[in-house]
Scaffold this motif. Sequence first.
Motif: not given
Length: 203
Positions: A4-5, A33-35, A181-183
């Motif tokens: 998740i971005d 998670i990327t913050y 981000t995967d989808t």
Amino acid sequence: MAHIDYYFSPLSVFTYFAGDRLEKIAAKHGAQITYKPFDIMALFDRLGAPKPADRPEGRKIYRMQELRRIRDSLGLTMNEQPAFWPTNAAPASYAIIAAQEALNSTGKGDMAALICALFRATWEEERDIAQDEVIADALKAGGFDPMLSMTGLLAGAETYPKNTEAALAAGVFGSPFYIVTDTDERFWGQDRLDQLDTYLGTL
């Protein structure tokens, strides 16, 4: 493992309302998670969208009523007109960026605790998140070295505008904004976290 971005602004009251629910959802599904704190005022300018102070009076009235309803439903003690809002969100954003780098390298620290501490400072404690002391206290609350606000300054200053450009490229138009981000599945707003939870359960 889903990724998740997480695009958000430390100025966003709706991100304050999100609390640590994203982190709990991510932990439940084993997601990462990327913050990505970004400059929401610059984003509004680039999109040609009105900033809160420039919106029609009817929308301002509705916004305040909605904030009260959400605050009460969550049992929070939000100040309706905090003393230090809006403020310069860059220093707090730099600290968040530096903390994430430190967490990635050491495995130590709690990003949710750091971010929630910053939001409480604005919306509950009448403190200015542009001030070094307030940022240092939030870093300590997250289990990070409070000196990251200084040692991470350069990296934060470099990454913050990049995050804003990335937000624009990704179609972000508000805060909080979550992208799997995967989808490329996108969710806007703290009131969409239940939908994000459900969606991650389908992957």
